[in-house]
Design a protein around this motif. Structure first.
Motif, PDB file in Angstrom:
ATOM      1  N   ASN A 180     -14.535 -13.664  10.400  1.00 39.38           N
ATOM      2  CA  ASN A 180     -13.610 -13.588   9.653  1.00 39.38           C
ATOM      3  C   ASN A 180     -14.227 -13.210   8.179  1.00 39.38           C
ATOM      4  N   PHE A 182     -10.505 -12.524   2.985  1.00 39.29           N
ATOM      5  CA  PHE A 182     -10.601 -14.291   4.073  1.00 39.29           C
ATOM      6  C   PHE A 182     -11.383 -14.531   2.537  1.00 39.29           C
ATOM      7  N   ASP A 205      -9.531 -21.970  11.732  1.00 37.58           N
ATOM      8  CA  ASP A 205      -9.322 -20.522  11.950  1.00 37.58           C
ATOM      9  C   ASP A 205      -9.581 -19.599  13.125  1.00 37.58           C
ATOM     10  N   GLY A 260       0.161 -21.301  10.903  1.00 38.00           N
ATOM     11  CA  GLY A 260      -1.341 -21.904  10.727  1.00 38.00           C
ATOM     12  C   GLY A 260      -1.256 -22.397   9.319  1.00 38.00           C
ATOM     13  N   HIS A 291      -0.503 -18.307   7.731  1.00 35.45           N
ATOM     14  CA  HIS A 291      -1.753 -18.005   7.501  1.00 35.45           C
ATOM     15  C   HIS A 291      -3.235 -18.564   6.233  1.00 35.45           C
ATOM     16  N   LYS A 308      -6.421 -20.506   5.159  1.00 33.07           N
ATOM     17  CA  LYS A 308      -7.962 -21.345   5.216  1.00 33.07           C
ATOM     18  C   LYS A 308      -7.316 -21.872   5.563  1.00 33.07           C
ATOM     19  N   GLY A 331      -6.667 -17.143   4.973  1.00 30.84           N
ATOM     20  CA  GLY A 331      -7.430 -17.307   6.309  1.00 30.84           C
ATOM     21  C   GLY A 331      -6.531 -16.442   7.598  1.00 30.84           C
ATOM     22  N   ASN A 332      -7.392 -16.631   8.931  1.00 29.51           N
ATOM     23  CA  ASN A 332      -6.362 -16.598   9.541  1.00 29.51           C
ATOM     24  C   ASN A 332      -6.259 -17.151  10.532  1.00 29.51           C
ATOM     25  N   SER A 333      -5.532 -18.385  10.081  1.00 28.31           N
ATOM     26  CA  SER A 333      -4.941 -19.418  11.259  1.00 28.31           C
ATOM     27  C   SER A 333      -3.532 -19.151  11.729  1.00 28.31           C
ATOM     28  N   PRO A 369      -7.292 -12.029   9.271  1.00 30.56           N
ATOM     29  CA  PRO A 369      -7.026 -12.651   7.660  1.00 30.56           C
ATOM     30  C   PRO A 369      -6.096 -11.616   7.459  1.00 30.56           C
TER      31      PRO A 369
END
Length: 312
Positions: free
Chosen positions: A187, A193, A214, A227, A243, A245, A267-269, A275
């Motif tokens: 990430n 990110f 994430d 997310g 999404h 973090k 983020g990347n959730s 990301p």
């Protein structure tokens, strides 16, 4: 089982690297066919230019690819024009190529509509980032063109009955000024990110979801949700940012915030393979906004369409 990163790489190579040169090569070694093959190649090039996934291949590769492909299309066209080859063409082949060209032009026209049409009720927003170059990777009216925005026609969104609310859903990534950034495995290797996210609108925070881990990029295992999420109500419209973090959200439910307030980090959730942030505006008469209808969002009076580069 092949992993997600490999499959994505394969699709990119086939559609963005091999397809067009192959069409041009076939055009060079076939009969005139009313020059239809070379016009098909030209239309494919334009479609790739506007709707290709250049996030992964980079703007430099995009410029080189487009320039060299256009040059070869012109060379082949003038070679065939000067050859004087009047060979008979199969009527079936001519009709087939004509149908393909008509279909491609139809797809391209829909892409232009997504870019230039001002949708009824479109809302101007503040861009959610402050410094750098950002790329819209999906955006605009997704019912008109899936090539510009996949959200409305996505099978999973249709199955969950959230696709109408995602009519104008927008995904955003950050572009590096230099260096290679092709599908990195961590990430922190993605420029977006941890980038500070600012509220695109003024309103009341009606939902905050935090504490979701994430994802590892392209791991192929994502929960179906947005997310870590913030939802801001402005009248009957709900602005959703997803999404985000983990543990980065700086607002809570009930907060009254203004456009441009710092609210979280990218983020990347959730249902996210790399990301980026997911942003959508929904008109809904109830707090069950997922059953509402997507609203067009604009920045500087222009649609947020796929491959629009925004520098702030």
């Amino acid at each position: 089982m092949m992993n997600e990163r490999f499959l994505l790489s394969l699709r990119l190579i086939l559609s963005h690297v091999i397809l067009l040169p192959l069409l041009i090569l076939i055009s060079l070694f076939t009969c005139n066919v009313l020059f239809l093959l070379i016009t098909v190649s030209q239309t494919v090039l334009l479609i790739l230019l506007f709707s290709g996934y250049w996030e992964f291949l980079g703007s430099r590769f995009k410029r080189i690819y487009f320039t060299s492909s256009e040059l070869w299309i012109l060379i082949v066209f003038f070679m065939k024009l000067s050859s004087g080859n009047k060979a008979d063409n199969s009527l079936c082949l001519v009709l087939l190529l004509a149908a393909i060209q008509a279909w491609l032009l139809f797809l391209f026209l829909k892409m232009l509509i997504v870019i230039y049409k001002t949708e009824k009720g479109a809302v101007e927003i503040v861009f959610p980032f402050k410094q750098g170059k950002y790329l819209i990777t999906d955006g605009g009216n997704s019912r008109i063109s899936r090539l510009m925005n996949y959200h409305f026609y996505s099978p999973v969104h249709k199955k969950k009955k959230t696709n109408l609310s995602m009519l104008y859903a927008t995904d955003i990534v950050k572009i590096k000024n230099s260096g290679i950034n092709y599908l990195p495995p961590r990430n922190i290797d993605y420029p977006i990110f941890g980038e500070k996210v600012y509220s695109p609108v003024s309103g009341i925070v009606v939902k905050v979801e935090d504490g979701i881990n994430d994802n590892v990029p392209y791991c192929g295992n994502y929960p179906y949700n947005t997310g870590n999420t913030i939802v801001i109500r402005q009248g009957e419209n709900y602005l959703l940012l997803g999404h985000l973090k983990m543990d980065s959200i700086r607002v809570k439910t009930g907060d009254v915030i203004s456009a441009d307030d710092l609210i979280a980090e990218a983020g990347n959730s959730g249902y996210s393979e790399r990301p980026h942030i997911h942003m959508q505006l929904i008109h809904s008469l109830t707090d069950n906004f997922w059953t509402g209808t997507g609203v067009s969002i604009q920045f500087k009076k222009k649609n947020l369409y796929k491959n629009r580069l925004i520098e702030v």
